[in-house]
Each structure stands twice: as structure tokens, then as C-alpha cells.
Scaffold this motif. Structure first.
Motif, PDB file in Angstrom:
ATOM      1  N   THR A   3       0.840  -1.191   0.000  1.00 37.14           N
ATOM      2  CA  THR A   3       0.000   0.000   0.000  1.00 37.14           C
ATOM      3  C   THR A   3       0.876   1.243   0.000  1.00 37.14           C
ATOM      4  N   ARG A   4       0.263   2.378  -0.268  1.00 35.13           N
ATOM      5  CA  ARG A   4       1.021   3.632  -0.220  1.00 35.13           C
ATOM      6  C   ARG A   4       1.565   3.894   1.182  1.00 35.13           C
ATOM      7  N   GLU A   5       0.777   3.536   2.183  1.00 41.00           N
ATOM      8  CA  GLU A   5       1.225   3.735   3.566  1.00 41.00           C
ATOM      9  C   GLU A   5       2.429   2.846   3.874  1.00 41.00           C
ATOM     10  N   GLU A   6       2.380   1.603   3.418  1.00 44.71           N
ATOM     11  CA  GLU A   6       3.512   0.701   3.621  1.00 44.71           C
ATOM     12  C   GLU A   6       4.735   1.180   2.844  1.00 44.71           C
ATOM     13  N   ASN A   7       4.516   1.703   1.655  1.00 43.95           N
ATOM     14  CA  ASN A   7       5.626   2.213   0.860  1.00 43.95           C
ATOM     15  C   ASN A   7       6.322   3.371   1.570  1.00 43.95           C
ATOM     16  N   GLU A   8       5.537   4.247   2.160  1.00 45.11           N
ATOM     17  CA  GLU A   8       6.117   5.349   2.934  1.00 45.11           C
ATOM     18  C   GLU A   8       6.925   4.801   4.108  1.00 45.11           C
ATOM     19  N   LEU A   9       6.411   3.810   4.777  1.00 45.64           N
ATOM     20  CA  LEU A   9       7.106   3.213   5.917  1.00 45.64           C
ATOM     21  C   LEU A   9       8.426   2.582   5.476  1.00 45.64           C
ATOM     22  N   LEU A  10       8.438   1.956   4.318  1.00 48.31           N
ATOM     23  CA  LEU A  10       9.644   1.319   3.810  1.00 48.31           C
ATOM     24  C   LEU A  10      10.702   2.332   3.373  1.00 48.31           C
ATOM     25  N   CYS A  11      10.257   3.408   2.761  1.00 48.54           N
ATOM     26  CA  CYS A  11      11.190   4.304   2.075  1.00 48.54           C
ATOM     27  C   CYS A  11      11.740   5.428   2.938  1.00 48.54           C
ATOM     28  N   ARG A  12      10.919   5.999   3.812  1.00 45.72           N
ATOM     29  CA  ARG A  12      11.331   7.200   4.545  1.00 45.72           C
ATOM     30  C   ARG A  12      12.331   6.851   5.644  1.00 45.72           C
ATOM     31  N   VAL A  13      13.442   7.594   5.686  1.00 44.32           N
ATOM     32  CA  VAL A  13      14.519   7.270   6.637  1.00 44.32           C
ATOM     33  C   VAL A  13      15.031   8.481   7.403  1.00 44.32           C
ATOM     34  N   THR A  14      14.547   9.668   7.105  1.00 44.69           N
ATOM     35  CA  THR A  14      15.075  10.861   7.761  1.00 44.69           C
ATOM     36  C   THR A  14      14.237  11.237   8.981  1.00 44.69           C
ATOM     37  N   GLY A  15      14.826  12.045   9.853  1.00 45.84           N
ATOM     38  CA  GLY A  15      14.120  12.513  11.033  1.00 45.84           C
ATOM     39  C   GLY A  15      13.650  11.372  11.915  1.00 45.84           C
ATOM     40  N   LEU A  48      24.229  11.016   5.696  1.00 46.31           N
ATOM     41  CA  LEU A  48      23.533   9.752   5.910  1.00 46.31           C
ATOM     42  C   LEU A  48      22.223  10.031   6.636  1.00 46.31           C
ATOM     43  N   PHE A  49      21.141   9.428   6.174  1.00 46.82           N
ATOM     44  CA  PHE A  49      19.829   9.582   6.813  1.00 46.82           C
ATOM     45  C   PHE A  49      19.424  11.047   6.970  1.00 46.82           C
ATOM     46  N   GLY A  50      19.857  11.881   6.040  1.00 50.19           N
ATOM     47  CA  GLY A  50      19.504  13.291   6.082  1.00 50.19           C
ATOM     48  C   GLY A  50      20.342  14.113   7.041  1.00 50.19           C
ATOM     49  N   GLN A  51      21.328  13.506   7.707  1.00 44.53           N
ATOM     50  CA  GLN A  51      22.190  14.207   8.647  1.00 44.53           C
ATOM     51  C   GLN A  51      23.577  14.404   8.036  1.00 44.53           C
ATOM     52  N   ASN A  52      24.224  15.516   8.399  1.00 39.83           N
ATOM     53  CA  ASN A  52      25.539  15.857   7.861  1.00 39.83           C
ATOM     54  C   ASN A  52      26.636  15.559   8.880  1.00 39.83           C
ATOM     55  N   ASP A 265      19.459  10.136   2.150  1.00 37.86           N
ATOM     56  CA  ASP A 265      18.237  10.753   2.672  1.00 37.86           C
ATOM     57  C   ASP A 265      17.074  10.007   2.032  1.00 37.86           C
ATOM     58  N   ASP A 266      15.878  10.577   2.056  1.00 38.37           N
ATOM     59  CA  ASP A 266      14.725   9.863   1.514  1.00 38.37           C
ATOM     60  C   ASP A 266      14.833   9.609   0.015  1.00 38.37           C
ATOM     61  N   GLU A 267      15.530  10.472  -0.704  1.00 32.43           N
ATOM     62  CA  GLU A 267      15.518  10.402  -2.164  1.00 32.43           C
ATOM     63  C   GLU A 267      16.876  10.133  -2.784  1.00 32.43           C
ATOM     64  N   ASN A 268      17.869   9.798  -1.989  1.00 30.18           N
ATOM     65  CA  ASN A 268      19.214   9.538  -2.504  1.00 30.18           C
ATOM     66  C   ASN A 268      19.867   8.418  -1.716  1.00 30.18           C
ATOM     67  N   MET A 337      13.445   5.411 -12.379  1.00 28.96           N
ATOM     68  CA  MET A 337      12.182   5.181 -11.691  1.00 28.96           C
ATOM     69  C   MET A 337      11.684   6.415 -10.949  1.00 28.96           C
ATOM     70  N   GLY A 338      12.567   7.388 -10.765  1.00 26.43           N
ATOM     71  CA  GLY A 338      12.239   8.536  -9.929  1.00 26.43           C
ATOM     72  C   GLY A 338      12.760   8.331  -8.525  1.00 26.43           C
ATOM     73  N   PRO A 339      12.828   9.403  -7.735  1.00 23.00           N
ATOM     74  CA  PRO A 339      13.433   9.304  -6.400  1.00 23.00           C
ATOM     75  C   PRO A 339      12.764   8.302  -5.481  1.00 23.00           C
ATOM     76  N   ILE A 340      11.434   8.201  -5.542  1.00 16.47           N
ATOM     77  CA  ILE A 340      10.711   7.209  -4.733  1.00 16.47           C
ATOM     78  C   ILE A 340       9.624   6.584  -5.603  1.00 16.47           C
ATOM     79  N   VAL A 341       9.705   5.276  -5.786  1.00 14.25           N
ATOM     80  CA  VAL A 341       8.738   4.558  -6.608  1.00 14.25           C
ATOM     81  C   VAL A 341       7.418   4.413  -5.850  1.00 14.25           C
ATOM     82  N   ASP A 342       6.307   4.598  -6.552  1.00 18.12           N
ATOM     83  CA  ASP A 342       4.990   4.307  -5.983  1.00 18.12           C
ATOM     84  C   ASP A 342       4.714   2.817  -6.194  1.00 18.12           C
TER      85      ASP A 342
END
Length: 407
Positions: A3-15, A48-52, A265-268, A337-342
Motif C-alpha cells: 500500500t502507499r502507507e507501507e511504501n512510505e514506511l519502507l522508504c522514509r529514513v530521515t528525522g 547519511l539519513f539526512g544528517q551531515n 536521505d529519503d531520495e538519494n 524510476m524517480g526518487p521514490i517509486v509508488d
């Protein structure tokens, strides 16, 4: 399909994203090539993970890994002077050791030594192995560093290369574990009959069998050959971002490959390749071509506006993709595919079983983490990976016998 919600859970890694918090807390990761961090020279920026962060090598040869922002006013420590085993910020001269101790505060007039003790600086545990600096970014006591067989090999038996790509880290993981694309995307590289890759061209349709492991799973991509045998290429998925790829040449003691997809980060991501041989020096030609490359293969030859440098003339001459490097084919497909695949919009087929298993296991682990549990793959008894290795071979028996060639 997720699902889109599961995809967000899998992909997002920052904060505060749960996946990022789990990866930082329970797993070590490769951060930078060791050769880029030179004794006494400028610190190297690492994201890494959006942190410098910055990595530097002190006079004792050891690597320090700190937040990039100086704790005083936030100036970049990538500008700092390396003094002994410390960094001295150019802005106001604060000196910070590789262990995170503030040693000197020259602009503080009132009890500077006592004041320095009150300043908290995060220093991250590091270890070097396989030509890489590995780091742990969690809180509290660090778990044991990943104990793969390549970590302690001499320099002539292991080397690394890496590249930053504009794609989510999961796209890197999935590209690594997907064996069904080998005979199709890499068709121009599978014609050499001396390689196991050549056997994949006999039948591009692949079926899978799996062996669940505490660290992830072992996947056998099985293809029927015209002589009645079964061609098995066995790869390993090791939680959370490792893929161990079968050697491309037949015979014992061949060079091996590990691929690691590390979130920037989330897209790299950084896609790391480790080439190694546990018993003899690695192939000298490949070492000359790829050892310690940053970016690997010279980077992508173009961007979206040029189809990432795709050469249609060599396609017309017989090249399958229009790219000169096998790894570039993988990189371009991932970025396209773009930064985050749907993933909720995909139409998966039976050849995508390994992809489904990766997603399922990651979702199981991160949901357990969100419930306050330690991921099964991160528990101490599963932290030794020295006996895990991918294999490939041609079998003259039925498909269920593929486990006979697996380690």
C-alpha cells in the motif's frame, strides 16, 4: 503489492521516520572510502539519513566521525584544521577530539576548561574494513560491527567502490536481489560462455525457491536448460541492505561481490560494491578498473535530459542498452524510476518473488521495532556472517537440489 502507507514506511529514513530510526539504532553501515580520509588532511563530508557528518584521520591514523556542525555556532567542521587527533573550528578556534571531547575554547574568558566539560559533542563509533569506514549512528552502546568475511582481508584480496544516486535506498536493495533482470537488462554482457551469466540466456524465465534465514533469506533463481539440467544462481539478502551476488565465472575460489544500498536521505542513496576473494588476490584487471573509485565507473554519463548518456548508435550496432558499463545499466534503471517509486501502482509477476520477500521482511522488522522490539536480524546471536556467501552453478539434477551447492 504494498500500500502507499507501507511504501512510505519502507522508504522514509530521515528525522523520526521509523525505518531510519531502526537502521541507525541496530545496524552498522559503510560511510566513506578509507582512501578518501587522509591523515592530517581536510575532513570529508558525509551525509547519511539526512544528517551531515565529517570524517577525518588524525595523527595516530585513526578515523574520527563527528556531526559536521560545530557545537558552538554551527560552522562546518569540514573547514576545520586537523590538529593531532582533533578538529579545530576555524570560526572561534574550538578544538574537538575524535572522541567528542572539547579540548580548547579559546574565546571563553571564564574557566574555559570547566566550560568545555559542559559541551556535549556526539562522536560515532567507527571501524575500517574492506577499504571502507563503517559507522554506527545509534544511541547508547553500539552493537558488534558486522562480521562479514571481507572485513579483515588484506588489501590485495578486497576493495570497494561506490556512487551516489538520486534514488531511494530500497530501489538499490531491490535491484541487488532481483535475478530475473540479469539475462534481459545485461544481455550484452551474458554472451561469454565462460560465465554463469551465459547460462541465463538459455531461458530468461526464472522461478524461485527460498531458504529463510535469521539474517534474511537465500534466494535460488532457477532456469531450465535445453539439456535438462537446472541452472541455479543463489544470492543472499542480508538485513537490512546487503545483497551478496553469485560469482559470474564457473569454478572454485572465484571473486565475490557484495552490494550495499545505504540511505543518504529519503531520495538519494550510496550504492557500495565490495569485490573480494577470501583465498587469493582479486582479479587484477577489475581491481585496476574499479578499486577505490568514487564515483564508481566515473558516475552516470548524463542526466534525464540525455537519457543518462544512452548511446543509440551502439544500440543500433548490437549493444542491448546503449551503455558501456554493466553497472551503469543498473544505476540508470534505478534512477529512471524517480526518487521514490509508488509501489502501490506496480504489476508484479511471479519472477518478482524475491522483491516481495525483501519488502515483507523489512515491514515485519520495522513494525516490530515500532512495537519496542529488537529486530530479529539484529539480535546478537545472528551477528556473525562469515559463512554467508552467494553461489552460482549449473546442476544436472532437479531444482530442489540447488541447496547442495549453497554454503
Amino acid at each position: 503489492m504494498v500500500t502507499r502507507e507501507e511504501n512510505e514506511l519502507l522508504c522514509r529514513v530521515t528525522g523520526d521516520a521509523p525505518m531510519g530510526k531502526m537502521l541507525r539504532q541496530h545496524y552498522w553501515l559503510p560511510a566513506v572510502l578509507s582512501v578518501r580520509v587522509k591523515k592530517g588532511e581536510a575532513p570529508v563530508r558525509v551525509k547519511l539519513f539526512g544528517q551531515n557528518f565529517v570524517a577525518f584521520r588524525g595523527a595516530d591514523g585513526k578515523v574520527g566521525f563527528l556531526d559536521e556542525a560545530c557545537p558552538h555556532r554551527g560552522a562546518s567542521l569540514a573547514l576545520a584544521r586537523v590538529e593531532d587527533c582533533s578538529l579545530r573550528c576555524l570560526f572561534h578556534g574550538w578544538k574537538i577530539s575524535s572522541g567528542g571531547e572539547v579540548l580548547d575554547v579559546p574565546n571563553e574568558p571564564n574557566s574555559p576548561k570547566e566550560f568545555a566539560k559542559t559541551v556535549k559533542v556526539k562522536a560515532y563509533p567507527v571501524r575500517e574494513g574492506a577499504g571502507l569506514v563503517w559507522v554506527w549512528l545509534g544511541e547508547g552502546e553500539a552493537p558488534p560491527c558486522c562480521d562479514f568475511e571481507w572485513m579483515d582481508l588484506p588489501p590485495d584480496q578486497v576493495y570497494a567502490a561506490g556512487i551516489e544516486l538520486n534514488a531511494n535506498w530500497l530501489q538499490g536493495v531491490e535491484a541487488t536481489i532481483d535475478s530475473s533482470h540479469v539475462a534481459l537488462l545485461h544481455a550484452s554482457w551474458t554472451t561469454n560462455s565462460a560465465t554463469d551469466f551465459a547460462a541465463t540466456r538459455e531461458n530468461t524465465a526464472v522461478s524461485y525457491e527460498f531458504d529463510r534465514k535469521s539474517y534474511g533469506f537465500r534466494a535460488a533463481a532457477l532456469r531450465s536448460a535445453p539439456d535438462g539440467s537446472c541452472v541455479a544462481r543463489v544470492t543472499e539478502f542480508v538485513m537490512p541492505y546487503y545483497g551478496l551476488i553469485a560469482p559470474i565465472f564457473t569454478g572454485p575460489n572465484q571473486d565475490r561481490t557484495a552490494i550495499i544500498a545505504v540511505p543518504i536521505d529519503d531520495e538519494n542513496l550510496i550504492q557500495w560494491y565490495i569485490y573480494y576473494n577470501p583465498v587469493k588476490p582479486v582479479d587484477s584487471w577489475r581491481r585496476t578498473q574499479r578499486a577505490n573509485q568514487w564515483p564508481m565507473a566515473g558516475g552516470l554519463p548524463g542526466d534525464k535530459s540525455t537519457n543518462w548518456g544512452q548511446n543509440r548508435q551502439i544500440m543500433d550496432a548490437g549493444n542491448n542498452t546503449g551503455f558501456f558499463e554493466i553497472v551503469i545499466e543498473d544505476f540508470v534503471v534505478m534512477v529512471s524510476m524517480g526518487p521514490i517509486v509508488d509501489r502501490s501502482a506496480e504489476y508484479l509477476c511471479s519472477a518478482d518473488q524475491a522483491i516481495v520477500r525483501v519488502r515483507r521482511q523489512l515491514l515485519e522488522e520495522v513494525k516490530a521495532f515500532m512495537a519496542g522490539k529488537t529486530p530479529k536480524s539484529a539480535q546478537c546471536e545472528t551477528m556473525s556472517y562469515r559463512d554467508i556467501r552467494a553461489v552460482g552453478g549449473r546442476l544436472a539434477t532437479a531444482s530442489e537440489d540447488w541447496r547442495q551447492i549453497a554454503p
